[in-house]
Design a protein around this motif. Structure first.
Motif, PDB file in Angstrom:
ATOM      1  N   UNK A 469     -35.974 -39.350   9.007  1.00 49.69           N
ATOM      2  CA  UNK A 469     -36.020 -40.285  10.018  1.00 49.69           C
ATOM      3  C   UNK A 469     -36.172 -41.740   9.495  1.00 49.69           C
ATOM      4  N   UNK A 470     -36.784 -42.410  10.079  1.00 54.83           N
ATOM      5  CA  UNK A 470     -37.371 -43.914   9.850  1.00 54.83           C
ATOM      6  C   UNK A 470     -38.102 -43.801   8.408  1.00 54.83           C
ATOM      7  N   UNK A 471     -38.646 -42.981   7.864  1.00 55.00           N
ATOM      8  CA  UNK A 471     -39.379 -42.897   6.544  1.00 55.00           C
ATOM      9  C   UNK A 471     -38.497 -42.878   5.318  1.00 55.00           C
ATOM     10  N   UNK A 472     -37.012 -42.579   5.562  1.00 53.20           N
ATOM     11  CA  UNK A 472     -36.232 -42.341   4.306  1.00 53.20           C
ATOM     12  C   UNK A 472     -35.253 -43.461   4.412  1.00 53.20           C
ATOM     13  N   UNK A 473     -34.875 -43.661   3.072  1.00 53.11           N
ATOM     14  CA  UNK A 473     -33.648 -44.663   2.902  1.00 53.11           C
ATOM     15  C   UNK A 473     -32.571 -44.234   2.741  1.00 53.11           C
ATOM     16  N   UNK A 474     -32.443 -42.754   2.429  1.00 52.15           N
ATOM     17  CA  UNK A 474     -31.065 -42.134   2.158  1.00 52.15           C
ATOM     18  C   UNK A 474     -30.536 -42.546   1.038  1.00 52.15           C
ATOM     19  N   UNK A 475     -31.334 -43.105  -0.077  1.00 51.32           N
ATOM     20  CA  UNK A 475     -30.655 -43.368  -1.142  1.00 51.32           C
ATOM     21  C   UNK A 475     -31.083 -42.657  -2.604  1.00 51.32           C
ATOM     22  N   UNK A 476     -32.204 -41.736  -2.170  1.00 49.99           N
ATOM     23  CA  UNK A 476     -32.632 -41.039  -3.434  1.00 49.99           C
ATOM     24  C   UNK A 476     -31.760 -40.243  -4.153  1.00 49.99           C
ATOM     25  N   UNK A 477     -31.089 -38.977  -3.258  1.00 45.87           N
ATOM     26  CA  UNK A 477     -30.260 -38.274  -3.903  1.00 45.87           C
ATOM     27  C   UNK A 477     -28.757 -39.064  -4.426  1.00 45.87           C
ATOM     28  N   UNK A 478     -28.593 -40.243  -3.300  1.00 46.88           N
ATOM     29  CA  UNK A 478     -27.385 -40.917  -4.016  1.00 46.88           C
ATOM     30  C   UNK A 478     -27.768 -41.478  -5.470  1.00 46.88           C
ATOM     31  N   UNK A 479     -29.050 -42.007  -5.515  1.00 47.27           N
ATOM     32  CA  UNK A 479     -29.140 -42.486  -7.208  1.00 47.27           C
ATOM     33  C   UNK A 479     -29.115 -41.393  -8.079  1.00 47.27           C
ATOM     34  N   UNK A 480     -29.564 -40.218  -7.830  1.00 47.77           N
ATOM     35  CA  UNK A 480     -29.554 -39.132  -8.652  1.00 47.77           C
ATOM     36  C   UNK A 480     -28.270 -38.667  -8.837  1.00 47.77           C
ATOM     37  N   UNK A 481     -27.257 -38.666  -7.959  1.00 47.76           N
ATOM     38  CA  UNK A 481     -25.828 -38.522  -7.938  1.00 47.76           C
ATOM     39  C   UNK A 481     -25.300 -39.523  -8.886  1.00 47.76           C
ATOM     40  N   UNK A 482     -25.616 -40.686  -8.888  1.00 51.42           N
ATOM     41  CA  UNK A 482     -24.990 -42.027  -9.581  1.00 51.42           C
ATOM     42  C   UNK A 482     -25.363 -41.687 -11.005  1.00 51.42           C
ATOM     43  N   UNK A 483     -26.505 -41.198 -11.364  1.00 55.67           N
ATOM     44  CA  UNK A 483     -26.971 -41.400 -12.812  1.00 55.67           C
ATOM     45  C   UNK A 483     -26.445 -40.185 -13.285  1.00 55.67           C
ATOM     46  N   UNK A 484     -26.206 -39.104 -12.536  1.00 47.64           N
ATOM     47  CA  UNK A 484     -25.776 -37.780 -13.215  1.00 47.64           C
ATOM     48  C   UNK A 484     -23.988 -37.953 -13.497  1.00 47.64           C
ATOM     49  N   UNK A 485     -23.590 -38.723 -12.612  1.00 52.20           N
ATOM     50  CA  UNK A 485     -21.862 -38.951 -12.845  1.00 52.20           C
ATOM     51  C   UNK A 485     -21.938 -40.018 -14.045  1.00 52.20           C
ATOM     52  N   UNK A 486     -22.673 -40.852 -14.268  1.00 57.66           N
ATOM     53  CA  UNK A 486     -22.787 -41.808 -15.354  1.00 57.66           C
ATOM     54  C   UNK A 486     -22.937 -41.079 -16.711  1.00 57.66           C
ATOM     55  N   UNK A 487     -23.663 -40.065 -16.834  1.00 62.19           N
ATOM     56  CA  UNK A 487     -23.736 -39.193 -17.805  1.00 62.19           C
ATOM     57  C   UNK A 487     -22.470 -38.090 -17.991  1.00 62.19           C
ATOM     58  N   UNK A 488     -21.475 -37.991 -17.072  1.00 59.60           N
ATOM     59  CA  UNK A 488     -20.523 -37.262 -17.145  1.00 59.60           C
ATOM     60  C   UNK A 488     -20.818 -35.821 -16.773  1.00 59.60           C
TER      61      UNK A 488
END
Length: 634
Positions: A469-488
């Protein structure tokens, strides 16, 4: 050298026992070897029967002497014979010499280039043939002709057989070289006949696709690979049998390897040629580069919007602060407070977006996994309520592994915080580390919460998607996905019987063995740091010699040849730096490492990366030990 000389003498003695004359010229038309009979038959001077003598010179000598009869133009005649020799084609001829003798000349090319020629005195044979011809009144003219033709045919047949045998030897050697070459290639090369069965394989299928068979000739492709692995390539293979070539990639499910395969139709026999390569590392690197490019594009699109949005938020915050100071009271105060909270939350969201799209590179370094997990554990526990249990299960061993420890730590903490929110006041969170098919290092975080909803499983990795809801930014798992992809790497979400499960798979990269105990020259101008690092090195089993400047280090190195490694700070006492120290080292210097507290974008830090591995301060003893296991400058 003595063995070679003895072998040469034995070979020469053997050739001299032959009643025929023999010569061998190499591919440059230089004499390699001849027997005594060659010199005697043609009455040649010594310099023309010495190894290295030119074929052209020998022909010119014989032509001038009249050995070939009347020759109008010596140069043209000699060049014609040289051109004929350079063709390296098997030949047989008979000719009469100036002295009245008849000889036969039989030549055959050699596999290494050049040719061997055998000269036979056939004067007596020819006289017998003439005598036979003279008595032709007693024999039928037809029998005489057949006899002559048969004799000539036999000679030509012998020359042909010799040429065929030489060609067979060359073909056999070529086939052996081809098979050896294909078996050494890091790829699977094969041919499948029209009946869909292998007719040839270089026996590399099992190394490219672990779990497959090696000896596959006679098997079908499906039998060799298994039904599950065969399914992704079936349609492409059938298209190749129909005449359509293709190059494509697929994931070999049993080993999780990424494979690139080329199918080329065989237009002669109706089969298909197959080339398959393991491109797992290439695919991992490509995924990392693609993610870097996505970040750059996202940054380009969001930076301008974020700038304008930040200006608007600044105005809103300023105006609301003025309204708050007016002491309007009642419902106005509540509205002002809510507006201020929303604006501040928008500012926080901007910061999170900047973190996701801002410049960040993947820098893997040798990482001791138990030490990394030991450092992670207190940080994770400090964020959990008393009723939530946190467990770590390391099944991957100590390593060291090549990892970006900072990026991985951020990702795991983010997953642990999500698991905490899912568990509520009580529950269990488990972090398990395993290796997968010798290809991936997997970090899985599972919890005892309610698990992912169907919508979350399909959309949780999308930016701004949240179930809080209003407590979440929705960017947490997106950042994890981004950093994982950067590592291949790759990320997977699933539910278990007890709750949610998130698995990060990063490329499995062993960092090599640790630096063996020895004497380390430590170059550091800070006494406190020198004392701390010296203790770390001694705990790892090293003896330590200390220096504070480049001059002092260069003085110690030649005096102590037992120094086995050099560890220097970049910034040192005096005008010279650790970079100057490495540049001044001799070409056969010991392994060298650098350390620094300078930021990564500092010019000295950037230059240092081209000279030696660089360790950022501060660091722990475990991080130092893992760092020294890298392949250093030498």
């Amino acid at each position: 050298m003595a063995d070679n000389e003895r072998t040469h003498r034995m070979m020469t003695a053997g050739l001299n026992l032959i009643q025929q004359a023999l010569s061998i010229y190499d591919s440059n038309l230089k004499l390699a070897v001849c027997n005594d009979r060659f010199q005697e038959m043609f009455d040649l001077p010594d310099h023309l029967v010495t190894p290295g003598a030119g074929f052209e010179e020998t022909i010119r000598y014989l032509a001038k002497r009249g050995d070939y009869g009347a020759v109008d133009d010596i140069d043209v005649f000699t060049q014609a014979r040289v051109d004929q020799a350079r063709a390296f084609e098997p030949h047989y001829m008979e000719r009469s010499r100036a002295n009245g003798r008849m000889i036969s000349v039989e030549g055959s090319p050699l596999p290494q280039g050049g040719w061997v020629t055998v000269y036979t005195d056939i004067t007596r044979t020819k006289r017998q043939e003439a005598l036979l011809h003279a008595r032709s009144e007693e024999l039928s003219d037809q029998l005489t002709g057949y006899s002559e033709e048969l004799t000539a045919t036999n000679r030509q047949l012998e020359a042909t057989i010799t040429a065929l045998e030489a060609a067979k030897r060359q073909l056999t050697a070529s086939e052996a070289r081809t098979r050896l070459t294909t078996e050494m290639m890091p790829a699977h090369i094969a041919h499948v006949g029209p009946d869909r069965r292998y007719t040839y394989s270089n026996r590399r299928l099992s190394s490219v696709m672990p779990g497959s068979q090696s000896d596959i000739v006679g098997l079908t492709v499906e039998e060799a690979m298994g039904k599950k692995s065969y399914r992704p390539i079936h349609s492409r293979l059938e298209a190749a049998f129909a005449g359509t070539p293709s190059v494509f990639e697929f994931t070999h499910l049993p080993s999780t390897r990424r494979i690139r395969t080329a199918f080329t139709p065989d237009g002669i026999e109706g089969g298909v040629y197959i080339l398959s390569m393991d491109i797992t590392e290439e695919a991992q690197t490509r995924a990392a580069l693609q993610q870097t490019r996505r970040r750059e594009l996202a940054a380009q699109m969001t930076n301008g919007l974020a700038h304008d949005f930040a200006n608007l938020l600044t105005i809103i915050l300023g105006m609301q602060s003025k309204l708050q100071r007016m002491d309007l009271g009642g419902a106005a105060d509540a509205l002002i407070t809510a507006t201020l909270a929303a604006a501040r939350r928008g500012g926080g969201l901007l910061n999170r977006i900047a973190d996701m799209t801002g410049p960040r590179e993947h820098h893997p370094t040798p990482t001791d996994l138990p030490a990394f997990l030991t450092d992670l554990e207190p940080m994770a526990r400090s964020t959990l309520p008393d009723g939530v249990t946190f467990e770590i299960d390391n099944q991957a061993g100590p390593g060291p592994w090549l990892l970006d420890a900072g990026m991985l730590q951020d990702s795991l903490l983010n997953l642990i915080l999500n698991a905490r929110d899912a568990c509520g006041p009580t529950g269990t969170i488990t972090l398990r580390v395993t290796t997968v098919q010798n290809t991936w290092l997997e970090y899985s975080v599972s919890d005892t919460g309610p698990g992912f909803s169907r919508q979350a499983l399909s959309r949780a990795l999308e930016p701004f998607f949240t179930t809080k809801g209003g407590e979440g930014s929705g960017l947490g798992l997106g950042m994890v996905y981004d950093m994982t992809k950067l590592a291949g790497g790759r990320i997977g979400l699933s539910n278990t019987e007890t709750g949610a499960h998130v698995a990060l798979q990063l490329p499995l990269r062993p960092a090599g063995s640790a630096l063996p105990p020895g004497m380390v020259l430590l170059v550091e101008d800070s006494a406190d740091l020198r004392l701390t690092i010296r203790d770390m090195l001694r705990e790892a089993g090293h003896a330590v010699v200390e220096a504070t400047s480049v001059t002092e280090a260069l003085t110690l190195l030649p005096e102590l040849p037992e120094i086995s490694a050099l560890l220097s700070d970049i910034t040192l006492e005096g005008d010279q730096t650790g970079l100057d120290l490495l540049t001044a080292l001799p070409s056969d210097h010991c392994p060298a490492f650098l350390m620094t507290s300078l930021p990564p974008d500092h010019r000295l830090h950037q230059r240092a990366l081209a000279l030696a591995p660089v360790l950022r301060k501060p660091f722990t003893a475990a991080q130092l030990t893992a760092f020294l296991s890298q392949r250093p400058a030498s």
